[in-house]
Design a protein around this motif. Structure first.
Motif, PDB file in Angstrom:
ATOM      1  N   GLY A  69       0.439  -9.010   7.868  1.00 47.19           N
ATOM      2  CA  GLY A  69      -0.970  -8.762   7.075  1.00 47.19           C
ATOM      3  C   GLY A  69      -1.912  -6.921   7.563  1.00 47.19           C
ATOM      4  O   GLY A  69      -1.210  -6.334   7.999  1.00 47.19           O
ATOM      5  N   ARG A 121      -4.319  -5.700   6.280  1.00 48.97           N
ATOM      6  CA  ARG A 121      -5.635  -5.013   6.786  1.00 48.97           C
ATOM      7  C   ARG A 121      -6.008  -5.683   8.388  1.00 48.97           C
ATOM      8  O   ARG A 121      -6.683  -5.273   9.469  1.00 48.97           O
ATOM      9  CB  ARG A 121      -6.659  -6.008   6.421  1.00 48.97           C
ATOM     10  N   SER A 144       9.075  -5.071   4.359  1.00 51.98           N
ATOM     11  CA  SER A 144       7.501  -4.154   4.026  1.00 51.98           C
ATOM     12  C   SER A 144       8.024  -3.921   2.310  1.00 51.98           C
ATOM     13  O   SER A 144       7.957  -2.692   2.768  1.00 51.98           O
ATOM     14  CB  SER A 144       6.862  -4.894   4.448  1.00 51.98           C
ATOM     15  N   SER A 145       7.379  -4.057   1.364  1.00 52.67           N
ATOM     16  CA  SER A 145       6.915  -2.893   0.328  1.00 52.67           C
ATOM     17  C   SER A 145       5.666  -2.264   0.519  1.00 52.67           C
ATOM     18  O   SER A 145       6.138  -1.743   0.041  1.00 52.67           O
ATOM     19  CB  SER A 145       5.912  -4.222  -0.770  1.00 52.67           C
ATOM     20  N   PHE A 184       9.540  -7.202   1.163  1.00 54.90           N
ATOM     21  CA  PHE A 184       9.456  -8.503   0.446  1.00 54.90           C
ATOM     22  C   PHE A 184       7.969  -7.581  -0.532  1.00 54.90           C
ATOM     23  O   PHE A 184       7.098  -6.842   0.676  1.00 54.90           O
ATOM     24  CB  PHE A 184       9.043  -9.856   1.272  1.00 54.90           C
ATOM     25  N   THR A 243       4.503  -9.003  -1.673  1.00 54.19           N
ATOM     26  CA  THR A 243       3.664 -10.072  -1.138  1.00 54.19           C
ATOM     27  C   THR A 243       3.846 -11.651  -1.809  1.00 54.19           C
ATOM     28  O   THR A 243       3.863 -12.470  -2.984  1.00 54.19           O
ATOM     29  CB  THR A 243       2.308  -9.524  -2.090  1.00 54.19           C
ATOM     30  N   ARG A 299       0.995 -18.426   3.933  1.00 57.77           N
ATOM     31  CA  ARG A 299      -0.504 -18.305   4.666  1.00 57.77           C
ATOM     32  C   ARG A 299      -1.317 -18.015   4.613  1.00 57.77           C
ATOM     33  O   ARG A 299      -2.330 -17.500   3.677  1.00 57.77           O
ATOM     34  CB  ARG A 299       0.245 -16.239   5.577  1.00 57.77           C
ATOM     35  N   ALA A 305      -4.700 -13.535   0.055  1.00 62.51           N
ATOM     36  CA  ALA A 305      -5.327 -13.278  -0.230  1.00 62.51           C
ATOM     37  C   ALA A 305      -5.638 -14.533  -1.594  1.00 62.51           C
ATOM     38  O   ALA A 305      -6.696 -15.294  -1.590  1.00 62.51           O
ATOM     39  CB  ALA A 305      -5.390 -12.414  -1.438  1.00 62.51           C
ATOM     40  N   THR A 326     -14.453 -12.307  -2.381  1.00 61.19           N
ATOM     41  CA  THR A 326     -14.612 -10.714  -2.050  1.00 61.19           C
ATOM     42  C   THR A 326     -13.261 -10.338  -3.331  1.00 61.19           C
ATOM     43  O   THR A 326     -12.501 -10.150  -2.634  1.00 61.19           O
ATOM     44  CB  THR A 326     -14.912  -9.714  -1.398  1.00 61.19           C
ATOM     45  N   TYR A 372     -11.697  -6.467  -3.990  1.00 62.55           N
ATOM     46  CA  TYR A 372     -11.551  -4.978  -4.051  1.00 62.55           C
ATOM     47  C   TYR A 372     -10.903  -5.014  -5.543  1.00 62.55           C
ATOM     48  O   TYR A 372     -10.630  -5.402  -6.440  1.00 62.55           O
ATOM     49  CB  TYR A 372     -10.298  -4.914  -2.859  1.00 62.55           C
ATOM     50  N   ARG A 415      -0.790  -6.535  -7.632  1.00 61.44           N
ATOM     51  CA  ARG A 415       0.218  -6.570  -6.862  1.00 61.44           C
ATOM     52  C   ARG A 415       1.836  -7.279  -7.827  1.00 61.44           C
ATOM     53  O   ARG A 415       1.415  -8.180  -8.564  1.00 61.44           O
ATOM     54  CB  ARG A 415       0.203  -7.937  -5.538  1.00 61.44           C
ATOM     55  N   ASP A 435      -4.766  -0.867   2.202  1.00 64.76           N
ATOM     56  CA  ASP A 435      -4.296  -1.467   0.862  1.00 64.76           C
ATOM     57  C   ASP A 435      -4.048  -0.210   0.385  1.00 64.76           C
ATOM     58  O   ASP A 435      -4.459   0.903   0.844  1.00 64.76           O
ATOM     59  CB  ASP A 435      -6.022  -1.690   0.336  1.00 64.76           C
TER      60      ASP A 435
HETATM   61  O1  LIG Z   1       4.312  -7.176   0.229  1.00 57.80           O
HETATM   62  C1  LIG Z   1       3.944  -7.173   1.592  1.00 57.80           C
HETATM   63  O2  LIG Z   1       4.338  -6.461   2.405  1.00 57.80           O
HETATM   64  C2  LIG Z   1       2.283  -6.877   1.851  1.00 57.80           C
HETATM   65  O3  LIG Z   1       1.735  -8.262   1.176  1.00 57.80           O
HETATM   66  C3  LIG Z   1       0.543  -8.908   1.434  1.00 57.80           C
HETATM   67  O4  LIG Z   1       0.048  -7.752   2.016  1.00 57.80           O
HETATM   68  P1  LIG Z   1      -1.240  -7.633   0.203  1.00 57.80           P
HETATM   69  O5  LIG Z   1      -0.165  -7.304  -1.041  1.00 57.80           O
HETATM   70  O6  LIG Z   1      -2.423  -6.686   0.973  1.00 57.80           O
HETATM   71  O7  LIG Z   1      -1.570  -9.278   0.456  1.00 57.80           O
HETATM   72  P2  LIG Z   1      -2.911  -9.942   0.155  1.00 57.80           P
HETATM   73  O8  LIG Z   1      -3.566  -9.708   1.363  1.00 57.80           O
HETATM   74  O9  LIG Z   1      -2.711 -11.310  -0.351  1.00 57.80           O
HETATM   75  O10 LIG Z   1      -3.961  -8.774  -0.955  1.00 57.80           O
HETATM   76  C4  LIG Z   1      -2.992  -9.001  -1.706  1.00 57.80           C
HETATM   77  C5  LIG Z   1      -4.346  -8.558  -2.522  1.00 57.80           C
HETATM   78  O11 LIG Z   1      -5.697  -9.413  -3.176  1.00 57.80           O
HETATM   79  C6  LIG Z   1      -6.647  -8.247  -2.788  1.00 57.80           C
HETATM   80  N1  LIG Z   1      -7.277  -8.405  -1.623  1.00 57.80           N
HETATM   81  C7  LIG Z   1      -7.829  -9.167  -0.598  1.00 57.80           C
HETATM   82  C8  LIG Z   1      -8.411  -9.982   0.158  1.00 57.80           C
HETATM   83  C9  LIG Z   1      -9.938 -10.061  -0.128  1.00 57.80           C
HETATM   84  O12 LIG Z   1     -10.468 -10.475   0.004  1.00 57.80           O
HETATM   85  N2  LIG Z   1      -9.732  -9.540  -1.412  1.00 57.80           N
HETATM   86  C10 LIG Z   1      -9.092  -9.085  -2.570  1.00 57.80           C
HETATM   87  O13 LIG Z   1      -9.294  -8.520  -3.050  1.00 57.80           O
HETATM   88  C11 LIG Z   1      -5.899  -6.920  -1.804  1.00 57.80           C
HETATM   89  O14 LIG Z   1      -6.375  -5.578  -1.493  1.00 57.80           O
HETATM   90  C12 LIG Z   1      -4.322  -6.715  -2.667  1.00 57.80           C
HETATM   91  O15 LIG Z   1      -4.629  -6.154  -4.219  1.00 57.80           O
HETATM   92  C13 LIG Z   1       1.003  -9.919   2.978  1.00 57.80           C
HETATM   93  O16 LIG Z   1      -0.223 -10.464   3.657  1.00 57.80           O
HETATM   94  C14 LIG Z   1       1.807  -8.959   3.745  1.00 57.80           C
HETATM   95  O17 LIG Z   1       2.022  -8.932   5.515  1.00 57.80           O
HETATM   96  C15 LIG Z   1       2.867  -7.925   3.241  1.00 57.80           C
HETATM   97  O18 LIG Z   1       3.731  -8.592   3.733  1.00 57.80           O
END
Ligand SMILES: O=C(O)[C@H]1O[C@H](OP(=O)(O)OP(=O)(O)OC[C@H]2O[C@@H](n3ccc(=O)[nH]c3=O)[C@H](O)[C@@H]2O)[C@H](O)[C@@H](O)[C@H]1O
Length: 430
Positions: A177, A179, A217-218, A269, A271, A278, A282, A297, A299, A309, A384
């Motif tokens: 996670g 955030r 992680s990416s 990895f 996303t 999990r 999102a 919500t 972003y 992503r 983010d």
């Molecule tokens: O590749 C990784 O290394 C990571 O991947 C993942 O992170 P993220 O790519 O941030 O995935 P994720 O939370 O699904 O948000 C996806 C998008 O939705 C946007 N987002 C998110 C929540 C929200 O309420 N609104 C929103 O727009 C948000 O801004 C984002 O643009 C794993 O969680 C992390 O553990 C890690 O492994």
């Protein structure tokens, strides 16, 4: 400056100060003047000693109970059985985070092809532990034991390696996670730094040493804006503590490779999503909220640019994990001594097709047949990054990694799983 005595017996301003030394002496004489008083004191001391001893034994039995939760002859037998391989040249793999999303999928895939698997998971409550328990039951039905324990439990780690000569460790346990790192920073240090070091210490001392494949992680690309992200790009500008701990993991594993000859592969990895995923991610929380009629919500980045992503389907990631294990090479050390150089590798595992977050929501709406209530907000400064995109040519060259599932198809499978797991009748939704 007040004396120690003054600190221990602070005086009360304005009140009469007693002569403490004199007074204490007098009390002492008064107390021990008669034999009967001395007898009472002796009884008191005996009672005090007895209660102290019984308290100690209570504490000891508590400790025994704690260790007993993973010890015992029966437990050892289960571990050995779970680690048994069922194909010629099969691996014996310790999968950490086995009750997690990627860990459970990888464990099942390894077992299916005849490798031995022992799982380890601390079942923390970062998200609903009942989902982790359900994954554990699934693994159990395939004769995979998932030990409940923490990476930081040195004794447990050593015991596992005493019982089984693991050929490989698939290290997927982590505090995930991006955030959440602002809410609970120490959990990232506990799992992603301290836990990783404990694991590496155990592996370095093991004889034979296992090869290690682990989840980076990416997010290590952080503020890098050269796309697609290649393993050669800079990774020294993390945007979140989560990313920083993963980057630190890459440096830490490098030192263990360099000093002790451990074969190490880090997987970046991108996303990862899919069935049994999990709930904090999102795609998962959007699905839950859309079905419950709640507002989601979304972003948005600078200049109203949509975030995107490189969403990667779980089955593709599993293939990447198995490919990495199969090509990991061998650790060269034993019992803490390096005997020669060992492989050290890092690979991107992504899908290579970034998708904008609003498009992800469109796809979910289509599969769920429910319109989302959207609220678009500026991306808060919470770690983010605006965009991820994997260059996977290195993984393709090394072990033929080739993702085959697009987001449409992958989300369809996820939604099907979600509805059945949470007991939705399709009629309720459509
Ligand atoms: O590749 C990784 O290394 C990571 O991947 C993942 O992170 P993220 O790519 O941030 O995935 P994720 O939370 O699904 O948000 C996806 C998008 O939705 C946007 N987002 C998110 C929540 C929200 O309420 N609104 C929103 O727009 C948000 O801004 C984002 O643009 C794993 O969680 C992390 O553990 C890690 O492994």
């Amino acid at each position: 400056m007040p004396s120690l005595e003054d600190e221990l017996f602070p005086s009360t301003p304005g009140k009469f100060k007693i002569d403490r030394g004199h007074n204490i002496n007098r009390q002492f004489h008064r107390c021990f003047a008669s034999t009967s008083t001395m007898f009472i004191w002796a009884l008191f001391l005996i009672a005090l000693t007895a209660s102290y001893l019984s308290f100690q034994s209570f504490v000891d039995s508590g400790n025994r109970y704690f260790t007993a939760s993973w010890g015992g002859i029966q437990w050892e037998k289960q571990i050995r059985n779970s680690a048994k391989t069922n194909r010629p040249g099969g691996m014996s793999v310790l999968v950490t985070g086995a009750a997690g999303f990627i860990g459970s999928h990888v464990s099942l895939a390894l077992k299916k092809r005849g490798d031995g698997v022992v799982g380890l998971d601390n079942f923390n409550n970062y998200y609903d532990p009942s989902l982790k328990k359900a994954r554990q039951s699934l693994l159990h039905s395939q004769a995979i034991l998932v030990v409940e324990g923490d990476l930081n439990d040195v004794k447990l780690m050593a015991k596992l390696f005493d019982l089984v000569a693991f050929t490989h460790v698939m290290h997927l346990a982590a505090q995930a996670g991006v955030r959440y790192a602002m809410e609970n920073p120490s959990s990232y240090v506990h799992s992603n730094i301290a836990g990783l070091v404990t694991l590496l210490e155990t592996c370095k001392s093991a004889n034979p040493q296992p090869a290690i494949v682990w989840a980076s992680s990416s997010s290590v690309y952080g503020l890098n804006d050269k796309v697609p992200f290649s393993e050669l790009d800079r990774t020294d500008q993390p945007a979140s503590l989560y990313a920083a701990t993963k980057k630190a993991g890459e440096e830490i594993t490098h030192t263990y490779n360099h000093i002790y000859g451990l074969a190490i592969t880090g997987l970046r990895f991108f996303t990862v999503y899919g069935p049994w995923g999990r709930p904090d991610m999102a795609y998962f929380s959007f699905t839950r909220n859309i079905l419950q009629g709640k507002t989601i919500t979304i972003y948005r980045g600078k200049n109203k640019a949509d975030l995107a992503r490189d969403f990667t389907y779980i089955d593709d990631i599993v293939k990447g994990c198995l490919g990495s294990l199969d090509t990991s090479g061998r650790s060269t050390g034993s019992g803490g001594k390096k005997r020669g150089p060992a492989p050290y590798r890092n690979f991107n595992l992504g899908n290579t097709t970034p998708v904008k977050v609003p498009t992800l929501v469109n796809i979910l709406e289509k599969h769920l047949r429910v319109k989302a209530k959207r609220k678009i907000v500026e991306m808060p400064g919470n770690g983010d990054v605006p965009y991820t995109h994997a260059n996977i040519s290195l993984a393709r060259r090394e072990f033929g990694y080739k993702p085959t599932t697009d987001l449409q198809t992958g989300l369809k499978k996820f939604v099907r799983w979600y509805l059945s797991y949470y007991g939705y009748n399709r009629k309720d939704v459509w």
